[in-house]
Write a protein that holds these residues in place. Structure first.
Motif, short mmCIF file in Angstrom:
data_model
loop_
_atom_site.label_atom_id
_atom_site.label_comp_id
_atom_site.label_asym_id
_atom_site.label_seq_id
_atom_site.Cartn_x
_atom_site.Cartn_y
_atom_site.Cartn_z
N GLN A 906 0.85 2.52 10.04
CA GLN A 906 -0.47 2.36 10.65
C GLN A 906 -0.56 3.15 11.95
O GLN A 906 -1.57 3.78 12.25
N GLN A 909 -1.01 6.64 11.09
CA GLN A 909 -2.37 6.85 10.60
C GLN A 909 -3.35 6.99 11.77
O GLN A 909 -4.24 7.84 11.76
N GLU A 913 -5.65 10.17 12.54
CA GLU A 913 -7.12 10.02 12.60
C GLU A 913 -7.67 10.70 13.84
O GLU A 913 -8.76 11.30 13.80
N HIS A 954 1.85 2.85 2.36
CA HIS A 954 0.58 2.60 1.67
C HIS A 954 -0.46 3.69 1.89
O HIS A 954 -1.41 3.80 1.11
N ASN A 955 -0.34 4.48 2.93
CA ASN A 955 -1.36 5.51 3.17
C ASN A 955 -0.85 6.92 2.86
O ASN A 955 -1.38 7.91 3.36
N LEU A 958 -3.57 9.16 1.09
CA LEU A 958 -4.62 9.62 2.00
C LEU A 958 -4.14 10.79 2.86
O LEU A 958 -4.85 11.77 3.05
N LEU A 959 -2.91 10.65 3.39
CA LEU A 959 -2.38 11.70 4.28
C LEU A 959 -2.10 12.99 3.51
O LEU A 959 -2.43 14.09 3.97
N GLN A 1041 -0.22 5.55 -5.53
CA GLN A 1041 -0.88 6.42 -4.57
C GLN A 1041 -1.67 7.55 -5.23
O GLN A 1041 -2.36 8.31 -4.55
N SER A 1044 -5.64 7.38 -5.01
CA SER A 1044 -6.14 7.63 -3.65
C SER A 1044 -6.00 9.10 -3.30
O SER A 1044 -6.86 9.68 -2.63
N THR A 1048 -9.18 11.56 -2.57
CA THR A 1048 -9.23 12.33 -1.31
C THR A 1048 -9.39 13.81 -1.60
O THR A 1048 -10.15 14.51 -0.92
#
Length: 1631
Positions: A906, A909, A913, A954-955, A958-959, A1041, A1044, A1048
């Motif tokens: 997080q 992330q 961002e 978990h991300n 997205l990355l 993943q 997602s 993206t």
């Protein structure tokens, strides 16, 4: 050889002397000299007869013959009998006087012959010369010159003749009217006089010791009378110079009374010539001889003439010397010699003339006078002894002259004075000081008022001369030791002598060491006795400070340290051991570096450590305080050298730190604060460094002194004074404040951490915070810098983790204010960098920043750096770039320190961002910066990743979806950073999966290898690389993943950057292909999104439609293939995509490929169509159906999914496409398609080459790639094989390289490929037979055919084509059979007879007009010979040797090379078992092999080296074999003449009976077509004759050889003619 033959050789060479080439002429003369060395009389007689018989021969050639005779006579005159000598004398005399006109070269050559003969036959020569020198008749000019030359060359033989010559000559002098004859008479009289003087000087060796000077006096005087009174008045300058040259030596022979009588007229007469001649050397030389004669007789006339002499000589010495004119320099030497003569006889008068001229302001007069003064000081030392005080006092004004030339002359005078004791006199110190002053001249200073007609010296020249002189005087003049020591120490500390420090130190070191050798007491400096000497503290300070810039001034750092080392006892008695250990280490450190590479901070730190150790060793507070006082005194001396002043501040701080007296420390710190020049950056920085270093030992006192200064009247008074001047008051005050702020920063940085933490907020930051409201940029920078130093000091403390920094948030906010205040469009100061570094240190301290504060810091810093415009290219771009890089580095450190506070997915992330807006920025430089920062953060996160439990990342999707499309960014730098981000993310995922940090995943590592593809300018390569990156992602992405990531990336399809949009589509397709099976439930969603994106975008979304074609083809394959083949060529992009869609499923792809192979073979590959002109070569035009099928096949096999089908049909596809390539070489497109290709209807169509051959090659490449043979394709690419396949000239070689690559990388495929290819060997198309044979032939060069048990069938297949009607096929068959030697050497013996038979039949191939088959056979035999059975070889050895011999002289370089190499291999095969009949062939081959070493083609010469190496052992001559081994090593240069000479020597010693045979073989090559061979053959012949014994002479037909060499003398090539002449000279061996 009979006498007539020697004569014939000479005549042959003499006939060639008229050659137009100078090299040939020289060689002819050299050959004649060679004859003369052996038979001088015969050769000389032949020359005499030739000149007599060729009466009309031009005089240049006559001169050449005469010069040759003279060279022989020079060494062999003693061997001549009287008759021959008489003949030569008469000839030379006749040649010399043949014409009355002056022909210098001819007559001089004849005269030289007479002079050479006169060495041993002087009487006979003089008899002949005197016969042409009769009284009453003027002689020939050359006769007189010959007399002069004889007088020089044979003094003892000639002087007895001089009385009679002079008696005859004297009446002639009055008769001579021609200037040329008069000049000759003058030269004769000059040399007669010089010879007489030499004779008289060596009477003990003379044949007649009774000869006296009086014998010649009367005649010489009579001649003098005519020369001086008549000829000297001539208008001809050359005659006047000749007269004056003669008068000098003649004056030494004149009677004393006559000389005294003539001097009043003679001296003015000679001096008058100075005004008439520009070249005055001969005048000065003669004048010197006349003066010597006058002094030797004690003449009183000199006193009367002295003033005029001195004036004239002085004017001559003041003439500017041009370095390009040797005569001017020689004239100066002669003039100085005249001054020496006058100085010895009248020293007082000379100095009375010279010394007043030192006061003149004229540069030339002063320089000339100084030169004379220096010369007489050296050359007349005894006479000048009493004049020393006057000379020293006269130097006062020259010492003030600014001219560089005068300075140089003064330095030279001082050097002479030092050697002769002048500097020990009163006033000598002034001279030494002047010398040191010149050593200190700055090298860049230019001379003042340079003369208009002179090339003035630079100051650097004066400095260099002065340095050399000072060192010379110090080291080489023993008497100067007491003068210079310790006087030179006085010059160490004054600033004006700084430039002289290096030579001063070196001289002082030498003087000190010399006194150390005498004894310790004489070495110690007595300061009481020398009150002007600098103190030990001053010397130490000065030498230490200048050492901080060690390479300046020719290495003054090393020189200063060495001087300190030798002075250690005079500095302090305790320093000996410590300095003797430490200083050599410092000197060694300097030796390791240069001025450019020296790490300056490290060097200064070493010097400061040296100072600290010195103070610790002395451990005397009084001494330390005295040293600090001296250092403070010397501070103003370095105002002009900021770097050294800065270092001196550090030294003061170090010294004060070592002092134990707090009062002294406080006093010096106060003085420094009161006297500092705050306007100077160096002073502010230096003062701060000083306080910082001092604070390491005296923190309380340092802070107290800073506090006192702020409160003191001095500070307030300064501010008050500044306020009076409103225009500069603020600036001045801010400078003082800046210095104080820097002092606080350095104190915090240097003070002990524990003590500092207690005072940091109360004393240090409290005084700094009151200035944060400033607007002054310099003060602001100092505040930021000092705050950074304070923050770093806090963080580096051991108690940093427990330290609660109450003002942290306030300080961070202040730093952010500074950052926001910086201009957003430029980067001029390091404020941003320093402020961000400060924040970096502060972030790690407690208390932690709040979320909003963190966000503000991140956003503010990002905006401050990211929004900066790109770096500009300008004069200061280098500095700007360095500042920018440092600022970015500071931002990276800040962001990583913030990330460190939240090392979770997080937290990562959140950081990304903040960066995402910049990553998607429309400005490329902003994207590059953002991606670079992202890459840095990801690497940091990865390096510091600690996973305590297996948790999901978990991300990740997205990355990865954010970064991966940027791999195709328009900016290459952005692509590199993006792929780095993806790389780090994949390893982060592996870390969260539980893999260790040092684990290396092969799939992820592949990303690094793909970086180069991202830099390629070709978009196709770029997107292919993106596809590869997507493959890597697909392999490593977790299933949860995937969706997602896809979603993206779908968003990325609409990216404004078209490159990134296309990259997103490529990656989406790849992911669907690789991982589509896992998306069953998500297919509707994915299709829906793709459909919507297909409407927004264009071409790159079309592949989604390929699936429909696949369904259709699954049911109706043949119809689909037929329909698509009906599409017009070239296929458009949509058609190509549809073709590729047919490869989705392997079984379908197999059907499609089978159908396309059938279509390719159904029709003929081309049709022939003749042009409208009859008899022209028909054009080959491709047929449409095979061409379309080839293009379609290319598209199908280009699809990745076609791999299984390609593997299944690999042999059929490979053979069909290879033969398709072969039969389309040179084939044209139909006219309608040619027009289309020229128009290039669209870029998509242009991407595929439609040309028949190129399309087939491309299809073959794609097939190999898809068939798992990418290594084959890459190897062909590296070897250039694909380009060769496309051309008629290179197709065969391309096929060979393809076969080679297949054996290397695709061996298991070969059995079926070979089987299919053998079936095509009976093709009706000749080119297809050539291609298949070339491929099969190359297979035999690899052992893989043996491993696969294909050897026998392959040999049988090739053997069946030996009688093919095509010569190329027959040639390739032989190549293939020979390849067995490389591929399966162990099988050669079993097939030896078959292989040898095939090769020999190739040698005898009758249908081979260009010898290509024979060439292949020879190359093949060279490879096979070492491997066949000896018995099989011996049966054919002689036949092969005889058969290849004619090829040695083939016009083709390749054939010559192959035949000669094969001959070498034949010899190698016979080592130790050479039959006589083969030995005969070896001997027959020697001559061509040796001659072809000179072949203009390097491969032929190399082959000859090899062959001769191999022949050596068979000749059974160790010396010859050793010669071959020594000279003929490959890669070593060959001196052919030397090698051939040595070879012939051994041949004639061990094989004398071969002489005739070798010579006759050489005669054959006299008619060679190659110039180099024609030149080598006569040279070979000459060396053979040279080393042959006389008893073998009958073997040579000399008449035939002579005729052949005569013909070569008329060869058009000069080199050949020269070698022929050289060979003729060798033939004298048989005389």
């Amino acid at each position: 050889m009979t006498e007539s033959c020697v004569k014939k050789l000479s005549c042959t060479l003499l006939d060639a002397i008229t050659d137009k080439d100078p090299m040939v002429q020289e060689q002819v003369c050299s050959a004649l000299c060679s004859l003369g060395e052996v038979q001088p009389e015969e050769m000389l007689c032949a020359c005499e007869e030739y000149l007599r018989q060729h009466d009309k021969l031009a005089h240049p050639y006559r001169a050449m013959v005469l010069r040759t005779m003279e060279m022989v006579l020079r060494n062999h005159t003693s061997k001549l009998d009287k008759d021959t000598a008489n003949i030569i004398i008469l000839l030379a005399s006749s040649e010399m006087t043949r014409t009355k006109e002056l022909v210098c070269g001819w007559q001089q050559a004849a005269s030289s012959v007479l002079v050479a003969v006169g060495q041993h036959f002087i009487n006979r020569v003089m008899e002949e010369m005197l016969s042409r020198f009769q009284p009453g008749a003027l002689p020939h000019c050359s006769v007189v010159r010959t007399f002069a030359s004889l007088a020089v060359s044979n003094v003892f033989g000639m002087v007895p003749f001089l009385p009679s010559i002079l008696s005859t000559m004297l009446p002639m002098l009055g008769m001579a009217k021609q200037d040329e004859l008069r000049v000759a008479f003058c030269s004769a009289l000059q040399h007669f006089s010089e010879s007489t003087l030499e004779y008289l000087a060596n009477l003990d060796q003379a044949p007649d010791p009774t000869v006296r000077k009086d014998t010649f006096a009367t005649d010489i005087f009579s001649a003098y009378d005519i020369l001086f009174h008549h000829w000297l008045q001539s208008r001809e300058p050359r005659l006047r110079l000749a007269v004056v040259e003669a008068l000098g030596p003649m004056s030494l022979l004149l009677p004393s009374e006559k000389l005294e009588e003539q001097l009043p007229k003679l001296l003015p007469g000679v001096l008058a010539l100075y005004k008439k001649h520009a070249e005055t050397f001969y005048v000065s030389k003669s004048l010197g001889q006349i003066l010597e004669a006058a002094v030797s007789v004690g003449s009183r006339t000199l006193e009367v003439q002295l003033d005029a002499l001195l004036a004239a000589l002085h004017a001559q010495i003041c003439v500017p010397v041009e370095s390009s004119s040797p005569l001017v320099i020689s004239n100066q030497k002669e003039v100085l010699r005249c001054f020496t003569v006058l100085a010895c006889c009248a020293p007082g008068r000379l100095l009375a003339f010279l010394l007043p001229r030192l006061d003149t302001s004229n540069e030339r007069l002063r320089v000339g006078t100084l030169q004379v003064l220096r010369h007489v000081i050296n050359s007349a030392a005894a006479q000048m002894e009493v004049q020393k005080p006057f000379i020293l006092s006269s130097m006062r004004l020259p010492l003030l002259d600014p001219s560089s030339k005068v300075k140089q002359a003064v330095v030279q005078v001082i050097s002479a004075m030092a050697h002769h004791g002048y500097l020990e006199q009163p006033g000598g110190e002034v001279m030494i000081e002047y010398l040191v002053q010149q050593c200190a001249l700055p090298p860049e200073q230019q001379p003042e008022n340079p003369g208009p007609d002179s090339k003035d010296l630079s100051a650097d020249g004066v400095q260099a001369m002065s340095i050399r002189t000072l060192y010379l005087v110090s080291t080489a003049v023993d008497r100067m030791s007491d003068v210079l020591w310790p006087y030179l120490l006085e010059f160490l500390t004054p600033v004006r002598f700084t430039g002289a420090l290096t030579p001063l130190c070196r001289s002082l070191v030498h003087l000190a060491q010399k006194r150390q050798e005498v004894g310790a007491d004489t070495f110690l400096i007595q300061y009481d006795a020398h009150v002007n000497l600098p103190s030990p503290y001053a010397v130490t300070t000065r030498l230490l400070v200048v050492s901080s810039n060690p390479y300046l001034g020719d290495g003054r750092g090393a020189a200063s340290l060495r001087l300190l080392n030798v002075l250690h006892r005079s500095i302090h008695p305790l320093l000996g051991q410590q300095w003797e250990t430490t200083i050599p280490l410092l000197l060694g450190y300097l030796d390791e570096y240069t001025e450019e590479t020296l790490p300056r901070k490290e060097w200064e730190e070493k010097l400061l450590m040296f100072l600290r150790d010195t103070l610790a060793t002395i451990s005397d507070n009084t001494w330390t305080c005295q040293l600090s006082l001296e250092m403070c005194k010397q501070l103003p001396c370095y105002n002009g050298t900021p770097q050294e002043k800065h270092f001196l501040y550090k030294c003061i701080g170090t010294t004060l730190g070592a002092a134990s007296s707090k009062e002294v420390v406080r006093k010096h710190l106060q003085e420094l604060l009161e006297t500092a020049r705050y306007q100077e950056d160096t002073d502010r920085e230096g003062l701060a460094c000083c306080f910082g270093i001092c604070a390491t030992s005296h923190l309380e006192d340092t802070l107290a002194q800073l506090e006192d200064f702020v409160r003191s009247d001095v500070f307030r008074k300064s501010v008050g004074i500044f306020n009076i001047f409103k225009d500069r008051s603020e600036n001045e005050v801010e400078k003082v404040k800046s210095a104080l702020i820097l002092c606080y920063g350095h104190v915090a940085a240097q003070a002990p951490r524990e003590l500092m933490l207690a005072r940091v907020e109360s004393d240090i930051l409290r005084n700094m915070f009151q200035y944060f409201s400033t607007k002054d940029p310099a003060l602001k920078l100092c505040l930021v810098q000092s705050t950074c130093m304070v923050s770093r000091a806090i963080c580096s403390s051991a108690q940093a983790s427990s330290f609660h920094f109450s003002r942290k948030a306030e300080l961070v906010a202040q730093m952010m204010e500074f950052i926001r205040a910086e201009p957003p469009d430029s980067l001029r100061t390091p404020v941003r960098k320093k402020a961000m570094l400060t924040c970096t240190y502060l972030v790690s301290l407690e208390p932690a920043l709040g979320e909003q504060a963190r966000a503000d810091v991140i956003q503010g810093c990002l905006h401050s750096v990211m929004a900066l415009p790109p770096e500009s290219q300008g004069e200061d771009s280098g500095c700007q770039e360095a500042l920018y890089l440092d600022t970015v580095r500071a931002l990276e450190d800040l962001l990583t320190s913030l990330l460190q506070r939240d090392m979770t997915p997080q937290g990562l992330q959140v950081m990304v961002e903040h960066l995402s807006a910049w990553i998607k920025s429309p400005r490329g430089h902003e994207r590059v910066r953002a991606l670079g920062l992202s890459s840095c953060l990801l690497r940091y996160f990865l390096e510091h990743l600690h996973v305590s439990a297996l948790v999901p990342f978990h991300n990740l999707g997205l990355l990865v979806g954010l970064f991966s499309p940027r791999c195709a960014d328009l900016w290459p730098a952005a692509r590199q950073e993006a792929v780095g981000c993806v790389y780090s993310l994949l390893y982060l995922q592996l870390g969260y999966e539980g893999f260790s940090r040092d684990y290396r995943d092969d799939t992820a590592e592949r990303l690094l290898t793909l970086k180069d593809g991202l830099m390629h300018p070709d978009p196709a390569v770029l997107f292919h690389t993106c596809h590869s990156i997507a493959q890597v992602i697909a392999k490593r992405l977790p299933a949860d993943q995937l969706i997602s990531l896809l979603l993206t990336m779908f968003e990325g399809l609409g990216d404004p950057d078209k490159n990134c949009s296309q990259a997103a589509s490529v990656m989406v397709n790849c992911l669907l292909q690789e991982r589509g099976s896992a998306l069953l439930e998500k297919v509707p969603e994915i299709v829906s999104v793709l459909r919507s994106k297909l409407q927004e975008t264009q071409e790159h979304i079309l592949p989604a439609t390929q699936h429909s074609v696949y369904l259709l083809a699954s049911q109706h394959c043949a119809a689909v293939v037929s329909s698509l083949l009906g599409s017009p060529l070239p296929f458009d992009s949509h058609t190509c995509m549809l073709w590729r869609a047919l490869a989705v499923e392997p079984s379908l792809a197999t059907q499609v490929l089978g159908l396309l192979l059938e279509k390719m073979g159904r029709d003929v590959p081309f049709k022939e169509s003749r042009a409208f002109l009859l008899g022209s070569t028909p054009d080959r035009v491709a047929t449409l159906l095979p061409l379309s099928a080839t293009c379609a096949l290319h598209e199908v096999v280009s699809a990745p999914a076609s791999g299984p089908a390609v593997l299944e049909l690999y042999p059929q596809l490979f053979v069909a496409l290879l033969l398709r390539v072969s039969c389309t070489v040179g084939v044209q497109l139909p006219r309608n398609l040619q027009a289309k290709e020229r128009r290039g209807t669209s870029p998509a169509q242009a991407s595929r080459n439609l040309k028949p051959c190129s399309s087939a090659v491309d299809a073959l490449q794609a097939m190999l790639l898809r068939g798992g043979s990418e290594d084959v394709m890459q190897d062909m690419e590296l070897e250039g094989g694909w380009e060769l396949l496309r051309t008629s000239a290179g197709h065969e070689e391309g096929t060979t390289r393809l076969a080679r690559a297949m054996t290397k990388y695709a061996g298991p495929r070969l059995p079926l490929v070979m089987k299919a290819l053998i079936g095509t060997q009976n093709s009706a198309y000749e080119i297809q037979r050539v291609t298949s044979t070339a491929f099969l032939a190359e297979l035999l060069s690899s052992n893989v055919v043996n491993d696969l048990m294909l050897l026998e069938s392959l040999l049988d297949s090739l053997a069946a084509r030996q009688k093919d009607s095509c010569a190329s096929v027959r040639r390739l068959v032989l190549r293939g059979l020979a390849n067995l030697a490389s591929g399966s050497p162990d099988k050669v013996r079993a097939h030896g007879p078959q292989l040898l038979t095939a090769m020999i039949s190739g040698l005898d191939d009758g249908d081979d007009p260009h010898s290509l088959v024979a060439l292949e056979a020879m190359v093949g035999l060279s490879r096979l010979l070492p491997l066949v059975e000896p018995w099989d070889l011996h049966s054919v050895l002689l036949h092969v040797a005889i058969r290849v011999r004619p090829f040695f002289d083939s016009e083709k370089m390749e054939v010559r090379t192959a035949s000669i190499r094969l001959f070498g291999h034949l010899n190698k095969a016979c080592h130790g078992d050479c039959e006589d009949v083969f030995l005969d062939q070896v001997v027959s081959g020697l001559v061509p092999l040796l001659l072809h070493l000179q072949d203009s083609q390097a491969p032929v010469a190399s082959a000859c080296r090899f062959a001769l190496h191999m022949c050596g052992p068979n000749l059974e001559c160790e010396e010859l074999s050793a010669t071959f081994q020594k000279h003929l090593q490959e890669g070593r240069g060959l001196h052919f003449g030397e090698f051939l000479n040595t070879t012939c020597k051994h041949l004639m010693r061990h094989f004398p009976d071969l002489l005739g045979r070798l010579v006759s073989t050489n005669l054959f090559y006299f008619k060679s077509n190659w110039e180099d061979i024609r030149a080598a053959a006569p040279m070979f012949t000459g060396f053979l004759v040279l080393h042959a014994e006389l008893r073998h002479r009958p073997q040579v037909d000399l008449e035939q050889l002579l005729v052949a060499l005569q013909l070569l003398l008329k060869d058009p090539a000069p080199a050949v003619r020269a070698k022929a002449a050289e060979a003729l000279g060798r033939l004298v061996k048989f005389a």
